[in-house]
Design an enzyme around this catalytic site. Structure first.
Site: not given
Lengths: 516, 155
Positions: B86, B93-95
């Site tokens: 991610h 950042i993919c969160l």
């Protein structure tokens, strides 16, 4: 990629992350509105509830309330703020901070009216109770907006279906006019298919209700054509099926499906008397049988010859290869150009060596010549190059393998086009027949129908016969071309280029010339 | 009002951070209330992140904490971008925590750092997200805007 929402929520509830808010602080359940706002967050009724909170050491700071939004505590500006504890957990906040947060959560896309969301406590997920002034018109508008949003998908589907339906309806009506002639088609469409004169009250009432229902349907679903009377419903159901049926007839299972037409036709007792010329319904219902018979006859007489000619124009077999294998491989290539391709992508969970797909690919490549007959093998064949790319290239999915399977390769774009244009071609052939045949057969000229009642007297009959003649003619021409090409295959020659050559070749050419 | 709101909250957070930080997290730079840098380490012996330190960059808008901060990994000479399905190789950042949907003002700089620590700890795949190369080459948007596109596109 789902960025692990479950993880996030887990994290959110982990005790270490909780803001250091004193759980034992008495929450103030004041409900009077703040001076500058109409909206009020209602405090929880039980003060100091410690539900679910971890016992924390009671320090002196624990007595000081701290806002979870701005992290300011009571000591900062004691008189300026109202404190709220809107949920059972230990979070407390300034009302102004909460309202700012709520406003952000509810903020609409630019140009739209804000609508109310359910606001939940980010820690305990309890919905916050928010007291807002109610206005009936605002509530109504919100409701209408909600209904409108839920209708978006159905409307889009309805629109797509309606477009196809209307398109095929027009196609059906035009085809009818082409094959039967405009006047006969209009007469067919105008004649009600069932008796619309009902004597009983109930029947009349039903008919009126049906009329109103149809009108309401037409108003609710503007993508569909308006049906004026229930008597016309069979046409509105039947006409759009003409196009799809023509396409379906080109597929291998078409003959089986359409062979049901004759039994269905004879269900109606009025149809059981057979005259010459036959009624249009009977004539068209016979076509599937006629076609099956023709196909069998064609296969029996010309099938082997055709296969021989097809093979004659293919490349000469290399060592250890038979002509059948080449034909099978070519058939397999054709399959890949199918218009409908169903891809089944599965991810294999357990680990694979990155080298593993490559030997697979080679296996499949060797198996390819035989793969023609077998769809499953063909599917794996299609997947093999993909795996090869993955392994050589970015190495994006070392743990996943992709499988593709090609299904239903029977329909291609030109087949569909041919099927849909067939009625027009048949009608044109009918016109040719009308002009070319003796007037006595086709009822042309002044003394119409002098020669009795032949099949060719009617326009639909001429279209029918014309269509059949076209099919036979087309097969004859195709066979002739195949025969010609097969015969001339060995006589081809590559010609030398005559004239000036371009670029570097030119210079070298010149050099040669001067050299000689 | 809005500026002082974010500033007030950030100064509170900074006070706390200067006092005490959880293990594996250290403050590098907090000169103003727009941009901070912190270092994080993965504490267990996950082989992917063993003996590595990663630098995080926080950018705060004036409506923090109502809006989430923009958090990315920063590549420095001895600070690589961690490998994670991610995390893109440009540090984005993919969160969901960092997107408008997942964010709430209960989160703070410290909790984001700890979330990222646990995100790395729990990871077993030594890989970049699908389409990393293309994304890194073409992306011109701010991380917060992408997140939306990202969820949308891959569900």
């Amino acid at each position: 990629m789902a960025s692990a929402p479950s993880q996030a929520s887990q994290r959110r509830s982990s005790p270490s992350e909780r803001p250091a808010s004193p759980h034992a602080s008495p929450s103030i359940a004041r409900t009077q509105s703040s001076p500058d706002s109409d909206v009020v967050v209602v405090g929880a009724s039980q003060p100091g509830s410690a539900a679910g909170s971890i016992p924390q050491p009671k320090t002196a700071a624990a007595e000081i309330r701290r806002c979870w939004v701005c992290m300011g505590d009571e000591t900062d500006d004691p008189e300026n703020n109202i404190w709220r504890s809107p949920c059972p957990c230990s979070l407390i906040a300034h009302e102004s901070c909460l309202l700012e947060w709520i406003a952000d959560k509810e903020s609409p896309p630019p140009g739209q009216i804000a609508h109310t969301h359910e606001i939940k406590c980010p820690q305990c997920q309890t919905p916050l109770k928010i007291l807002r002034p109610r206005d009936p018109l605002v509530t109504l508008t919100d409701g209408v907006q909600r209904i409108a949003r839920s209708l978006i998908l159905p409307t889009a589907l309805c629109g797509v279906v309606g477009c196809f339906y209307s398109g095929f309806l027009s196609y059906g009506a035009n085809t009818l006019a082409l094959v039967f002639g405009t006047d006969a088609a209009n007469a067919l469409l105008a004649q009600p298919t069932f008796n619309s004169i009902h004597t009983s009250h109930i029947a009349r009432w039903l008919q009126v209700a049906g009329d109103h229902g149809l009108r309401a349907f037409g108003q609710l679903f503007p993508f569909f054509p308006r049906v004026r009377s229930p008597a016309n419903i069979p046409y509105y159901l039947g006409l759009p099926l003409i196009g799809p049926s023509l396409v379906l007839w080109r597929t291998s299972f078409g003959d089986i499906g359409f062979s049901m037409l004759i039994p269905i036709y004879f269900f109606d007792s009025e149809n059981r008397v057979i005259n010459w010329p036959p009624a249009p319904g009977l004539a068209f219902a016979t076509l599937p049988y006629l076609r099956t018979a023709y196909t069998e006859f064609y296969k029996y007489t010309f099938g082997d010859l055709e296969k021989k000619w097809d093979r004659a124009v293919m490349r000469t077999p290399r060592e250890g290869e038979t002509a059948e294998q080449i034909a099978a491989a070519q058939a397999a290539d054709e399959e890949e150009h199918a218009i409908f391709e169903l891809e089944i992508v599965r991810e294999v969970e357990h680990e694979h060596d990155p080298e593993e797909p490559i030997p697979r690919a080679q296996n499949q490549a060797q198996a390819e010549p035989q793969a023609g007959e077998n769809i499953a093998a063909n599917g794996a064949d299609g997947a093999a190059p993909g795996n090869g790319n993955n392994a050589q290239g970015q190495n994006n999915w070392p743990n996943g393998l992709e499988f593709r399977q090609d299904v239903s390769a029977t329909l291609s774009a030109d087949t569909i086009m041919g099927a849909l244009f067939f009625p027009a071609v048949a009608a044109a052939m009918g016109e040719v027949l009308k002009i070319s045949l003796p007037a006595r057969w086709v009822g042309r000229g002044v003394g119409v129908r002098v020669g009795g009642r032949g099949l060719l007297m009617e326009k639909w009959g001429r279209s029918l016969v014309g269509g059949c003649i076209f099919v036979v003619l087309k097969d004859v021409v195709t066979l002739y071309c195949k025969w010609r090409k097969a015969r001339d295959f060995g006589k081809r020659k590559v010609l030398d280029f005559v004239g000036k050559k371009k670029g570097g070749m030119l210079d070298r050419d010149r050099g040669h010339n001067t050299g000689f | 009002m809005a500026t002082s709101f974010a500033t007030k909250r950030l100064s509170k957070e900074l006070n706390k951070i200067n006092g005490q930080l959880p293990p594996g997290i250290s403050l590098v730079k907090a000169d103003d209330f727009q941009e901070w840098q912190l270092d994080i380490k993965v504490l267990d012996n996950n082989p992917i992140y063993l003996n590595q330190t990663y630098r995080l960059m926080f950018k705060f808008s004036s409506s923090y904490p109502i809006e989430p901060p923009e958090v990315t990994f920063l590549a420095c000479p001895d600070r690589p971008i961690p490998m994670h399905p991610h995390i893109y190789s440009n540090g984005i950042i993919c969160l969901d925590l960092l997107g408008m949907q997942g964010w709430s003002p209960v989160q703070n700089v410290e909790s984001i750092c700890m979330s990222l620590q646990s995100m790395l700890t729990g990871n077993t795949k030594n890989e970049r997200p699908e389409g990393d190369q293309q994304f890194v080459a073409n992306n011109r948007r701010r991380p917060r805007d992408i997140d939306f596109y990202y969820h949308d596109n891959t569900v």
